[in-house]
Structures are given as structure tokens and as C-alpha cells.
Design a protein around this motif. Sequence first.
Motif, short mmCIF file in Angstrom:
data_model
loop_
_atom_site.label_atom_id
_atom_site.label_comp_id
_atom_site.label_asym_id
_atom_site.label_seq_id
_atom_site.Cartn_x
_atom_site.Cartn_y
_atom_site.Cartn_z
N ARG A 213 0.81 -1.31 0.04
CA ARG A 213 -0.06 -0.01 0.06
C ARG A 213 1.00 1.36 -0.02
N ARG A 214 2.18 1.05 0.36
CA ARG A 214 2.86 2.39 0.51
C ARG A 214 3.61 2.17 -0.63
N TRP A 215 4.16 1.36 -1.20
CA TRP A 215 5.02 1.66 -2.30
C TRP A 215 4.62 0.71 -3.70
N SER A 234 12.73 1.92 1.99
CA SER A 234 11.38 1.66 1.62
C SER A 234 11.01 0.61 2.80
N LYS A 237 10.97 2.20 6.31
CA LYS A 237 9.82 3.05 6.53
C LYS A 237 8.57 2.15 6.84
N THR A 238 8.43 0.92 6.06
CA THR A 238 7.38 0.11 6.02
C THR A 238 7.49 -0.47 7.68
N ASP A 241 6.24 2.01 10.00
CA ASP A 241 4.57 1.84 10.07
C ASP A 241 4.11 0.74 10.96
N ILE A 311 -2.42 3.76 3.61
CA ILE A 311 -1.15 4.49 4.04
C ILE A 311 -0.93 5.70 3.56
N THR A 312 -0.87 5.99 2.13
CA THR A 312 -0.59 7.21 1.30
C THR A 312 -1.63 7.18 0.45
#
Lengths: 441, 446
Positions: A213-215, A234, A237-238, A241, A311-312
Motif C-alpha cells: 500500500r505504500r510502495w 522503503s 519506512k514500512t 509503520d 497508508i498514503t
Amino acid sequence: MRLAALAGVVATLVAVTAGCGGGGGGSKSGGTSTGNSSVKGTVKFWGIWAATEQKAFQKVIDGFHKQYPNVTVTYQSKGNDIPTVLSTAIAGGNPPDMADVAQPGLVKQLVQQGHLKPITYAKPTISDNFSPAWEKLGEVNGKDYALLYKASNKSTLWYNVNVLKQAGVKPPKTWSQLISDAKTIKASGTPAYSLCGSNGWTLTDIFENLYLRRWGQAKYDQLSAHQIKWTDPSVTKTLQDMAQVVGDTGNIYGGVSGALQTDYPTCVDYAFATPPKAAFNFQGDFVSLEILQATKSKPQKDFNVVPFPTITPGPNAKAVETGGDLIITFRDTPAIEAFMKYLATPQAAEIWAKLGGFGTGNKHVPASVYPDPITAATEAPLAGATSVAFDMSDNQPASFGATTGQGEWGIFQKFLQHPTQISSIQQQLESAAAKAYKSGK
Amino acid sequence: MSGQSITAEPPPAAAPPEPTGEARSRHLTGGLFLLPAAILLGVWLVYPTVYTIVRSFFGQSGYLGTWVGIDNYKTLFTTSTLVTAIKNNAIWVGVVPAFVTALGLIFAVLTERVRWVVAFRTVVFLPMAISAFATGITWRLMYQQDPNLGAINALGRAVSSAVSSPGVLSNALPSTTALQTHGGGLLLKTPLHPGGVALLGLTGIAPTDVPQGARQAVKPAGKSGAIEGVVWRDFKPGGGKPGVVEHGELGLPGVTIELRDSSGKVVQTTKSDPNGSFSFKGVSSGSYQAGIGAQTFAKPFGGYSWLGPSLITPALLIAYIWIWAGFALVVIASGLAAMPREVLEAARTDGATEFQVFRRVTVPLLAPVLSVVFITMVINVLKVFDIVIALAPESTQSNANVIALAMWRTAFSGFDFGTGSAIAVFLFLLVIPVLALNIRRFRREA
């Protein structure tokens, strides 16, 4: 395989409870009826669907026989052993005409060994009905070989309606809403999360959803294939989260040590027990049966489901992690081609979707065909997904992605114990992955 | 796997050569009779052993894969889960045979003197009749951390609740940062003077955990010469405003409130009313702090994490010893029964104490039997597998790992047959000395 089996049970249940399913969507004509009777022949189809699922698929076949009266499709259930059964049949030189398998890795392997026929003839029908993200799941080396006919949705979040009501929060749409909801729920006196830490795959599923969902799909595929290292920013970051949930240790039912001893599906039972022990449970669409069987919770009144929080914003906001049954062909005849094309049409999907326990990425299948609101809530997002991916372990060596207590599963259990040591976790993941991919060659 | 070869018998001694025709045909007949056994041995033992040894020098997949030399053995000693497995097996070998033999000996000697020998021995032997897998599941249930589920922790709770009782609000948390933890209780940071009002807001209390008789919280107005206040569940759906008494928020009755003077000494103690309010009367001028006593938050016994990473191996050892103590008892008891009584009697007549008889006569005479039990247990423990997989939750199986389990996981779950074979060969090497010992003993006895 586990999920496929579960999906089977889900289907059984839903088909029973949903005898009076809602009206179907407007059927679009799948093919021209002129010339259909000139197609003759038989199709031998082996699949994993048994019992209720087999009956449902038989109805799908009956629908095909109406359009093509001179083709006979015979379905034989081979159960969950289908990979073994197929490889034996191939070795014996007598595979079926078509089969459905739940393992994308097996499809790839069969293509590489030259046993499968491409289904390029069905490409126009598939492109008409499925978004490119879905079509891609049936591709091997850039060519269509399989159709993901029956899909499941692993990007869902289950919640206890009463706990959220008592805490006065709405089901979360975004990850930051989830985190702030969780704080309020904790203040209301109930832990927010119930985790199945004893089963590493439930933890990697959360990570995979967050990463996808983020990348997005492209980066997800690269990480699955180890083209991106696990030490990549990446991943950092996840994991950050994810640490917002697994690091909120006071908000996990039973604390970390309790969660590590809780297996699937016990954590599901905890979230929907009376009195409830937690508010949220991160699991795919397959748990509704467990909730209905093991707890006294009623759909919508006591338990409900929302898509995995975003997420984004942007193209990956509605990404979906999926699993399901891929249909493959070992031969190439007009009858087989006709049946394959038919399976890609909305009618073929709707017949089963109405019976329940079935999801599809077919964008022409409306949400209204699903027999109950919970199924509609879990399966309808599939068609709208802009980005779709299989479980990561499908593309990873099993020693890294699918071995109890070792590799990814074991390391994510360590992450649950040490949610602040992200860089050390990443290094452990990378060294385990490097070892597995190296010896895989 | 390789441990199974202990059943293989030593090769039959060759007959002296007699070059007559009759003897030759006798040899032929003998060979024919041997053939089925030889084929079975070859197919099921010799070939797999040789193949596994060869396979351990090749890569991950395929019948052989690519030659990797001793890489698999390097992996074996550098991968943390595998090293853990080796360490754990060392612990198993160090603890289990000794304990099982000792327990068996003690039980055997003691049961000779009790009346219900058969009943007692049956009970101790019963676990042997249960499959190790079922035993694992049973013990796993008993070891559960939650005292509501696990029998062992339930016992712990029964003991601990007899000693101390849990507080009324064991899970409560302060709703604002003005309340800070202080020796197990909570203390309001803001200093109070006579006439002041203390707001002690708590959250994290489930509606079902609010003490009975609770009513809408009321914030006292303040009275000169007294310090008043309220302790309440500072939460309403949506969260509400932390630190503010709002409509719909309940007072918490029966909470112990302490008033401390500027030196931190408790000067007064009281309990809150149904609406959560409390009052300290006759307070002389000065600076005070109000707080909630630690007993309010006393946690109930939460149980030991038997199945957690640090206790899992001891937990497994206990369960395993429980199973095998019965085996040791039966074997040693039969040895004991066959022991010449007159020797014991002679020792006793010579004035030996019972302990001396046990140490100087019984144990040395039993030595062959004890060594059988000990060696059997060493072999059993080296290849221990089923109880670990059944008892340890998946999350701690890497902490509880043993060589046989590591081999199975690596080969058949991770599909790395090269490393899996290397582990099998390593296990085989460990078993060989014990086997040699056993075979030598068989020969001696024959």
C-alpha cells in the motif's frame, strides 16, 4: 494452500446462509451465440474445489453448456493435493485439459518445464474484463498463461463493532486513523489489537499489506524477487509503520508474550469473544467463517470489516494482496479455448459470486451480486484494486519465506519482541534472504 | 533417521571354510535366505545413508544439485537457528538421561517398599502409553500463560491470591501527564493547598471493570481547610477531554486516596465515594500532593511464560522426563527384582545402613541395567523431535530447536536438501559413538 482450504469452508458456509441471495447485476452477453454450436468436443478439468465449491463450479459449467451445447466439460475434484496429482499425471504423459491451482509458483514452474499452453486467444476477453494489474497475475515471461478466476482478499481489517461503539470511534479508513483510534480504544479499557504472533505468516501478511500500500506493485515484486535488498529505506519506512502497531505493546491483547503464544485462529476468537478482548484483527476475507463458528458474534451487529487502512493517498491507496485459484491449460482445442474465454466473462463469475465464498477481479461484476453485506465488503474491493499482488512467499525460496521459526517468519516474530530495533531486524532479514537466494541458484 | 540403524544386528560370524560340495550348497542356501534381509537393509538403510552423506556436499535442490564442498557444513555452524539446535541438543543430552535414570532408580527402589506397588508403577508408566505428540499437546495446554487456561499457572494464581489480592483497578492508566507513577501508585504533580481540588482522572478501564455502584462523577467546589477531589473514569465515547469531568463519565468508588505533605509523607488516607469524590478534612496550611495508593493497581498473578523463549527448553525437558521416567522405572525395577537378595541381607547383617546398602550394593549391582537405560535415553534424546514440534508454539520453536527438527525443517519445509543432509550426517556422527558402545555391550552379553 491453507488459505485455499479456508476459502473452501467459507464458501460452504456462505452458500448455506445465503439461500436468498440478492438480485444479480445486469448480465452482459459473453459471446455471440451464432456459431457456438459448431464448437464440439470435451474438456477434462481437474481442480481443488470439492463439496459446496464443486457444486458451485458445476453451475458455472452448466451456464457454459447453455451457450455451447456441443461441448462437454467434466470436472473432477482432486482436493488440495492437486500439485502432486498434476505432477504425477504429467510424468505419466496424461495431464487433464485444464486445471486450477492455488500456487502461482507452480504455474511458473509448469511454464518453464514447457507443460502449459499460452492463453493468448483469451487475451481480448481478459483485457475487457480485468484491469492490467489483475491480468498480470496470470502472466509468465510476459505471456498470458493463467486466469485468476477465483480470488480472495487478504487486505482487510476486521473489527469488533461493540468495542468501537463503546470507545466512540469510527472504523478507520487510513493508517493514521487506525493508530489514533487505537489510542482511544485503549483509553476505553479494551486493548486495540489481537495478534496471532505464534504464526509468523500473520505478521508477514501485515508487513506485505503495508509495503504494497505504500510502495505499490512494482516495488513489491522487486522486493519479493530480492531485487531490492531488505536493508532498503522503503523497508525501513514500512517497518516503522508496522512498529506503530506492534510497538504499542500495552495495546496488544496479552502483551507481547501473550501474542507470541497466540496462534491463528485463536486471535480471531479473542477479538470477537464475549466480552471482547480486543478491537481489531488483521486477517484476510477468510476469517468470517471462523468468527461465525467460534464466537457468538453476528455479522454487522457485532463484527464487521473494512479494507486494510490506506497508508498514503494516490495510486497505491487501494492496493490489494490476493490469493486464489489460477486456471491453466495443458492443451489447445476450440472447446478448451471457448471454456477459457467463458470463464473470463462476468456471467461465469456472477453465477458463483451469487452463491457466496467467491471473489473476482472482474470489473464488470457489480458489488450487488454478492449474497451478503460482509462478503460484498470483502470481495467488492477486488474489482476496484489498482494494484494487486500475491503473497510474497510465492516468489521467495521457501527456506526464507515459508519456514516455521526460520527466515522471514521467525525474524518477524523477533520484530514483535523488539519493535525498536528496526535496522537489526533489516540486517537479519537481508542476511537470511541473501543466503536463501544464493543457495537457490 | 540414522538412529534407526541401532536395530541392525552385528554381522553373523563367518563359518570356517570347508571346501566340500555339500558345504558350498549350504553356503548358497544360506545366501538365499540372507538375500531378502540384505536387500531390505541395502534399500532402506545402506543406500539412504550413503546418499545422504554424498548429498550433503551438494547444493539445495535436485537429485544432487551442484557441488558445494563443505559449504553446507559451514552453514550448519554459522546459521543461528541451527547453532541453537546443537546447543539445545547438548542440554538435552546433559539433563535428560541423568534425570530419567536417577528418577527411575529412586522410584524403583522406593516402590519396593510401598503396598500398592502395581498401582504406583502403572501410574508412573502410563505416560509411555501416550504418543509423544498427544503428550506435547497436553503439556502445552497445561503450560498456557493465562491462568484461566493453563493448569500450572492456575496453581500459581491460587497460591498468589492467597497471599495478596489484586487491586480494584489493575489495568487503569493516568489520563493526563499531571498524574505520574509513584511507587506502584499514582501521584498528582501539581501541589495542593487547603481549599484546593485534586482531579485524578483514569483511563484504560473497561466499562465492565468499573466498580459497582459508580455514579456520574462530580467535581467538588473546594472547601477552606480541606483538600477535596474526585477520582473518575476520564473517558467517554470518542475519548472526551482528558482531565475534565464531563457528563457521562463515572466516578470510581472505593479507590484508596493518599494525601502527602511536602516531604512526601502520607498524612491522611481515605476512600472515594460512589461519585468518585473524596475529601481530606482539617488540613493545616502548607503544600500537599494527592495520589492513589499502590494497592489499587495491584496486578493479579499473570502467569509465567512457560512457552516463551526463555523457559521453553526447561518446559520441554520436564514433559519429556515425565514421559520416560516410567520406562526407566520398569526396566530398573525388573533389574532390582532379579538381584540376589542374600547379598543385600548380608550387607544388612554386617550393619550397613539402608543408604549404605543402596549406594554400595544396590547401585553397583544394577550398573548394567542403569547403563542400558542411560544409553537408550542418550540415543532417544539425540533424535528428539515430536515433543518439540507438538509442545512449543511456532514462535518459540526456533528457541526450542533441536537437531532432528532443524533437519526436517531445513530439508522438507525450506526445501534445502543439501543443508538438511549435512544436518542428518552431523546427527549420525553424534549417534555413532553411542551405537558403538551399545554394539560392544551386545557382543559382551552374547
